[in-house]
Design a protein around this motif. Structure first.
Motif, mmCIF file in Angstrom:
data_model
loop_
_atom_site.group_PDB
_atom_site.id
_atom_site.type_symbol
_atom_site.label_atom_id
_atom_site.label_comp_id
_atom_site.label_asym_id
_atom_site.label_seq_id
_atom_site.Cartn_x
_atom_site.Cartn_y
_atom_site.Cartn_z
ATOM 1 N N LEU A 156 12.136 3.867 2.181
ATOM 2 C CA LEU A 156 10.746 3.540 1.841
ATOM 3 C C LEU A 156 10.195 2.490 2.789
ATOM 4 C CD1 LEU A 156 8.755 4.185 -0.607
ATOM 5 C CD2 LEU A 156 9.354 1.886 -1.378
ATOM 6 N N THR A 157 10.992 1.524 3.090
ATOM 7 C CA THR A 157 10.550 0.456 3.994
ATOM 8 C C THR A 157 10.275 1.023 5.381
ATOM 9 O OG1 THR A 157 11.889 -1.078 2.698
ATOM 10 C CG2 THR A 157 11.131 -1.845 4.852
ATOM 11 N N ASP A 158 11.157 1.908 5.831
ATOM 12 C CA ASP A 158 10.907 2.563 7.127
ATOM 13 C C ASP A 158 9.576 3.307 7.099
ATOM 14 O OD1 ASP A 158 13.333 1.648 7.988
ATOM 15 O OD2 ASP A 158 14.365 3.576 7.851
ATOM 16 N N PHE A 159 9.338 3.991 6.013
ATOM 17 C CA PHE A 159 8.098 4.764 5.883
ATOM 18 C C PHE A 159 6.887 3.818 5.914
ATOM 19 C CE2 PHE A 159 5.223 7.043 2.668
ATOM 20 C CZ PHE A 159 4.686 7.916 3.602
ATOM 21 N N VAL A 169 -0.823 8.917 4.349
ATOM 22 C CA VAL A 169 0.276 9.748 4.830
ATOM 23 C C VAL A 169 1.157 10.096 3.630
ATOM 24 C CG1 VAL A 169 2.250 9.855 6.403
ATOM 25 C CG2 VAL A 169 0.226 8.554 7.044
ATOM 26 N N LEU A 170 1.641 11.325 3.600
ATOM 27 C CA LEU A 170 2.454 11.810 2.481
ATOM 28 C C LEU A 170 3.880 12.065 2.963
ATOM 29 C CD1 LEU A 170 -0.103 14.474 1.189
ATOM 30 C CD2 LEU A 170 0.090 12.092 0.480
ATOM 31 N N LYS A 171 4.837 11.742 2.131
ATOM 32 C CA LYS A 171 6.239 12.007 2.499
ATOM 33 C C LYS A 171 6.996 12.541 1.292
ATOM 34 C CE LYS A 171 10.349 9.747 4.414
ATOM 35 N NZ LYS A 171 10.433 10.465 5.690
ATOM 36 N N LEU A 172 7.814 13.542 1.521
ATOM 37 C CA LEU A 172 8.677 14.109 0.482
ATOM 38 C C LEU A 172 10.121 13.780 0.809
ATOM 39 C CD1 LEU A 172 9.385 16.050 -1.892
ATOM 40 C CD2 LEU A 172 9.296 17.905 -0.236
ATOM 41 N N ARG A 173 10.838 13.264 -0.159
ATOM 42 C CA ARG A 173 12.260 12.985 0.029
ATOM 43 C C ARG A 173 13.001 13.413 -1.241
ATOM 44 N NH1 ARG A 173 15.371 12.224 4.258
ATOM 45 N NH2 ARG A 173 14.306 10.368 5.043
ATOM 46 N N ASN A 174 13.940 14.347 -1.092
ATOM 47 C CA ASN A 174 14.828 14.658 -2.210
ATOM 48 C C ASN A 174 15.835 13.527 -2.360
ATOM 49 O OD1 ASN A 174 13.653 17.299 -2.461
ATOM 50 N ND2 ASN A 174 14.878 17.923 -0.678
ATOM 51 N N TRP A 175 16.155 13.156 -3.600
ATOM 52 C CA TRP A 175 17.042 11.995 -3.753
ATOM 53 C C TRP A 175 18.413 12.236 -3.123
ATOM 54 C CZ3 TRP A 175 21.600 12.625 -6.266
ATOM 55 C CH2 TRP A 175 21.698 13.591 -7.279
ATOM 56 N N TRP A 176 18.887 13.469 -3.133
ATOM 57 C CA TRP A 176 20.206 13.740 -2.553
ATOM 58 C C TRP A 176 20.162 13.722 -1.029
ATOM 59 C CZ3 TRP A 176 17.392 17.107 -5.585
ATOM 60 C CH2 TRP A 176 16.803 18.179 -4.924
ATOM 61 N N ASP A 177 18.967 13.743 -0.460
ATOM 62 C CA ASP A 177 18.846 13.651 0.993
ATOM 63 C C ASP A 177 18.655 12.220 1.463
ATOM 64 O OD1 ASP A 177 19.192 16.358 1.511
ATOM 65 O OD2 ASP A 177 17.081 16.803 1.187
ATOM 66 N N LEU A 178 18.646 11.271 0.554
ATOM 67 C CA LEU A 178 18.638 9.874 0.988
ATOM 68 C C LEU A 178 19.914 9.645 1.803
ATOM 69 C CD1 LEU A 178 17.380 8.226 -2.306
ATOM 70 C CD2 LEU A 178 16.207 8.151 -0.082
ATOM 71 N N PRO A 179 19.826 8.893 2.879
ATOM 72 C CA PRO A 179 20.988 8.762 3.778
ATOM 73 C C PRO A 179 22.280 8.416 3.030
ATOM 74 C CG PRO A 179 19.067 7.730 4.771
ATOM 75 C CD PRO A 179 18.669 8.154 3.385
ATOM 76 N N GLY A 180 23.284 9.245 3.221
ATOM 77 C CA GLY A 180 24.598 8.980 2.653
ATOM 78 C C GLY A 180 24.842 9.590 1.289
ATOM 79 N N VAL A 181 23.821 10.009 0.616
ATOM 80 C CA VAL A 181 24.007 10.422 -0.777
ATOM 81 C C VAL A 181 24.679 11.790 -0.887
ATOM 82 C CG1 VAL A 181 22.833 10.964 -2.929
ATOM 83 C CG2 VAL A 181 22.171 8.931 -1.623
ATOM 84 N N GLN A 182 24.185 12.745 -0.138
ATOM 85 C CA GLN A 182 24.776 14.084 -0.222
ATOM 86 C C GLN A 182 26.259 14.035 0.141
ATOM 87 O OE1 GLN A 182 23.203 16.801 -1.307
ATOM 88 N NE2 GLN A 182 24.998 18.119 -1.030
ATOM 89 N N LYS A 202 0.824 -1.212 0.000
ATOM 90 C CA LYS A 202 0.000 0.000 0.000
ATOM 91 C C LYS A 202 0.860 1.265 0.000
ATOM 92 C CE LYS A 202 -4.100 -2.230 1.486
ATOM 93 N NZ LYS A 202 -5.414 -2.073 2.086
ATOM 94 N N THR A 203 2.114 1.107 -0.359
ATOM 95 C CA THR A 203 3.045 2.235 -0.430
ATOM 96 C C THR A 203 3.413 2.437 -1.899
ATOM 97 O OG1 THR A 203 3.911 1.688 1.748
ATOM 98 C CG2 THR A 203 5.315 3.045 0.326
ATOM 99 N N ARG A 253 0.328 5.131 1.822
ATOM 100 C CA ARG A 253 1.552 5.891 2.086
ATOM 101 C C ARG A 253 2.141 6.278 0.732
ATOM 102 N NH1 ARG A 253 3.380 3.921 8.037
ATOM 103 N NH2 ARG A 253 1.255 3.313 8.615
ATOM 104 N N ILE A 254 2.216 7.560 0.500
ATOM 105 C CA ILE A 254 2.636 8.071 -0.799
ATOM 106 C C ILE A 254 3.950 8.820 -0.612
ATOM 107 C CG2 ILE A 254 1.929 9.441 -2.802
ATOM 108 C CD1 ILE A 254 -0.954 8.920 -1.995
#
Lengths: 259, 259, 259, 259, 259, 259
Positions: free
Chosen positions: B248-251, B147-160, B23-24, B108-109
């Motif tokens: 995503l899994t955490d979300f 529930v809505l969530k916004l994540r910038n790809w560069w803010d994924l853990p470790g990426v920046q 459902k995500t 969950r979007i």
């Protein structure tokens, strides 16, 4: 020339080139919605994208925007995976695309459409856009510096006739074998099969989402999509590509009357 | 699972499967706008698409919508090829996407965003969507079923951090070598070169389109994109993919509090 | 110069005076929303008003509008006394304020903001306002005759650092001791006390109103507001006032680039 | 009880107290617009605020929101310092205030208005709000859980008569000596003087901003505001306060008919 | 001259004729809503239409648009047959009518109104229309090339007085004998009778639709419509017609002030 | 039964009568726009009104609303007398009509349309209305309690064929002799003549208002309206009336599928 795979100086150069199609731009536009038990949810935006990109491969003078992939599909909402804009949102978004493109100097904007359910709202959007100019009081009233054209890919000269020749029965009007064949040619590794009945789906009126699902339980209208093959799809693409280039060129060359 | 390359019964089955991520749903979202003298106009929607599709290739339990490819780019409009939605249109469209997806039962979007200039409007859109529920008077007031969530790809853990390690100078904030590298990895036949100066572009405030072009004549902000290579891009993608799946899994597993 | 306590000829004279700040105007903007068990509901609009009015007392060359006292607070709606605008309404209202002020000839409009939850919508509003100009087709495209700036009071140079020095623990992000201290300095007869626990409130994501109340039952996020005193608030005000005047002067003097 | 100087638990307690006025709330509402050569630009929102706050000082059972300080003043826009909302924005904002307050359980919302030019739009806003409920199809159609009331402060019983007694000539309809006197009582250190003529300003129709300024060059309509004094203003306030409390109490006690 | 029964060259010729009323146009405007147990649902749009068409019969220099037959009647929605626009829709429609008429060169637009409940929204619509011009920043700010006027038919000089003379008791404010008499004169074959009580209906506040029906069970407010006769209606029409022509002529001849 | 010439108790009684057509209502809808050198500006709303009223005369079981007389005519705005709504306004107004009628219990709403240029926007309006229901998330998703149908009068069974039989050449698509003949039958004292050439007007695309006038200088498209006579118009009306009654009855009796 695919805008999204180009840099801005490349687009700038094209706009200033003086070439025949330099101020004409194609917007592939469709919908993401159920297409029966076997059709891809993306069918209606994939078809114009496949055709437009095929045309661009053979003729780089075409300028093509990213695909406008969500349209007016409220009547399909009872089937999972469908995404729709309300007509009012769709109209606002089309207006913003047009404002962006005309800001850069594009003067003829050609919407290559893949979804019959989009037609009414796109036409309403055109009228909404023109109204901003039409409402200007005299003596300032003047023509907008652009012209808009809507063309469904199946209405490109010769295409509908070909589709009916290939699929003399069970073509129908939604989840048709011709549109599914086009996606099979484009995505041959995504061909799906399913048992369904009746072989040819019924026809009927289109209303709200729940009514639609009650009338058309598997989503098809009047069609028997199992007739589709990638080869038939390729024949349709091969016919649509030159027809698109001719139609676009006519549009670019059309002389606008002066009062 | 790419929605647009699936049939509706496939989506239906996934929604009813009871699987962890059933459902995500991921919405890759970006912008089509100038990215300096060498960057692709599609950079900001291609990056989240490249990362999300790469993740789905390795883990079919992900469900991904078509890419939301036009965002908020009014400040780039003085550069040809940029297409923008006004913030109000963007908000309406996001609301319609959310309404469509929640109609089907997605709860969950997750918006995987590729454009910093989108953040403010996406957050405003979320608040606008929630406000429909928040305004319900007592005693009917209840939580929205999603529930809505916004994540910038560069803010994924470790990426920046990785991006800064690869490009310790001249990373900048627009037309960065990291985002251009990601598109080079995705479209290695579309790599462009150009002479530009200064080597590292200036920084400055972002205002309207004409002001932007006067401040940043070739479109870059603070960046030296010539450092990009497809190999560097692939390293970034390889880091982003597992980070996305974990995030995503955490979300999907997050327990919502009850009052 | 407080606009609402001036006559129109006084404003007219100021606009025509040629003084450095004559075409620059401050809009104190905030929100009316719960601020934990002891904070005033008006905290977020009282803080920028207190700081701006204190600045004006010492330097009459500042021009200040009435306070924009209702902002974007949908996530606080489960707490009585909160009043919010939907983001779309907030954007329309900001646009009207800007249209009114620019009609009179103000060219630089400085929003001194007191609510973090306003930032996204104010930025979206700025983009919406600029888009009207950005969408003008060539050859008419031109710059808007005004520039907009958003500044949170705690982001005035030196202020956030001071707040953290005064409140090294339990500052948090909502119902912070620093904002409550500022209101205590401004309204010393309205200081409230309450027992609450935990001493330092939790952090967490912000979603719809009911989710917020479930996560943050007394409304605080990460803060221990009992540390606030009027004296500490006065120290913050005393630091913010000169920082505001310098920041505003820089804004008024900024040379706009020409393409 | 001023909401913005209260904490949310205080408002919560009041709402649950069962007291006569516990679910009734006053919204002081006005406009920020030119008021002739001597009037304060804030006159129309300061007057209802002054009266409402004076009433609350004597009777803490009143619950008062922050002042809605910008209204519909487009016809005054040719005078610097005027700030207006378009009617459509004003209506949306009023709807959001009402949604916020009714979310908390306030059932009777009393707008104490200070600007004649607001009346049409506030009434339109009420109808727009009610229409959401009126459009609900049978059998769900039901009453909204709240009632809205608009009262101009000068229409409080006895007040208009008193104003005319104090200013038998030159009262007029804009920048009247009575409203200016009320602000002089509230802000005695902000009294302004100016030479103007004619002594009594003309009357005429109200249209767009430029037409207004051509007809009423200094902004007054039919008035001679130099007659105002702080003492006269205090007499008006002293009459308005008890009239407000009575009017509000009647509203809170009104029995709603049942079909 | 009824526009809808004319050809466009006839309207064109009139606009260019230079005649006194050539650039002035009447818009009959009303509402379709319950009018008590005996009144026609169309009463409020039929009355201004009857009066305007009677005037045009005697004086072909009048130019009259089709009747704007649906207005703001949300409070009557609990009675079958009522049709309403929300205020926001009503305002948008009025703006479009005005834009259309001013595009053609009409400079003075006179709304002859038949519904008290329309007044607030029409006035708000006028302000919304003017605001487009008022918001234009200096130095472009200029007057709109048209003027708008609202006149209720009963406020035509002498008419209200005549109605009260004919119906000294039980005139009331909704489903009045005078408006019903006017429709009886216009549609003598549609006269209806009914028993109702009380003979004279009560007065009271107007709120949402369900509240209205509870207060005014048969729809009347303060009236005894059985007093109406076609003859009385004709007397009212005969008084209104010359008053309309005079009022319109004054409007057409009014000299607009220049700043 | 014409709603506007009925009282509300009459409509109430009809709705509760249980008769076949008791919950079905006809909305005559058209446009006020130029119809060539001889056609009435009201042609497109007069035709459906004439036909619907003729049907009601012979069969009082029909319920007919007032005529929706202004539609989508932006492309005709360069001809004086044309009045249009923008598509967005038109959609909002249609939604309000539908909300009003369904509030009363009408379940099937039949729009008898007289203007081809309205079709796209009416269909978009239907989709916008349905979307409110389609967006309801599961498990609340349900069908709207009403069905909408659009029928152009010339598409009533047999009518188009008859028109082409009567006018085998020069029928065209705007200012057609058949529509003009219908208005001549309805308003025989308003027949107009003019010299025009070419005898048969050209065809071409429809775009903005200025483009239209340049292409079609006297307003006609493909037609030779001088062929119209009142007698021919009466033949068309006589064919349309029974076709309308049958079509409406079929609509009222249609069994809605259940999922």
């Amino acid at each position: 020339m695919l805008i999204h795979l180009s840099s801005w100086p490349e687009i700038d150069e094209r706009l200033k080139s003086g070439a025949l199609l330099s101020k004409t731009v194609i917007v592939p536009i469709g919908s993401n919605e159920q297409h029966g038990p076997t059709g891809l949810l993306g069918t209606d935006w994939l078809c114009p994208e496949i055709i437009a990109h095929a045309a661009e491969k053979g003729d780089d003078s075409l300028v093509i925007t990213p695909t406008f992939n969500i349209g007016m599909a409220q009547h399909h909402l009872a089937f999972p995976g469908t995404i729709t804009l309300r007509p009012s949102t769709f109209m606002a978004a089309i207006a913003d695309w047009v404002s962006s493109l005309t800001r850069h100097g594009f003067e003829r904007i050609y919407f290559l459409n893949g979804h019959g359910g989009n037609v009414a709202t796109i036409e309403a959007a055109f009228a909404e856009i023109y109204a901003d100019w039409s409402f200007t009081p005299e003596p300032w009233a003047e023509r907008p510096p652009f012209v808009l054209k809507l063309r469904n890919w199946w209405d490109l000269p010769g295409v509908q006739k070909l589709c009916e020749d290939i699929f003399p029965t069970g073509h129908g009007s939604h989840a048709t074998p011709s549109e599914i064949a086009v996606t099979q040619a484009g995505y041959p590794d995504r061909i799906k099969t399913a048992d369904y009945e009746p072989k040819i789906a019924p026809f009927g009126p289109i209303r709200d989402a729940n009514d639609y699902r009650a009338r058309f339980p598997d989503g098809r209208i009047g069609s028997d999509p199992a007739q589709a093959t990638p080869e038939k799809g390729q024949r349709i693409i091969d016919a649509a590509v030159p027809a698109l280039i001719r139609d676009l060129t006519d549009f670019a060359q059309e002389v606008l009357p002066v009062a």
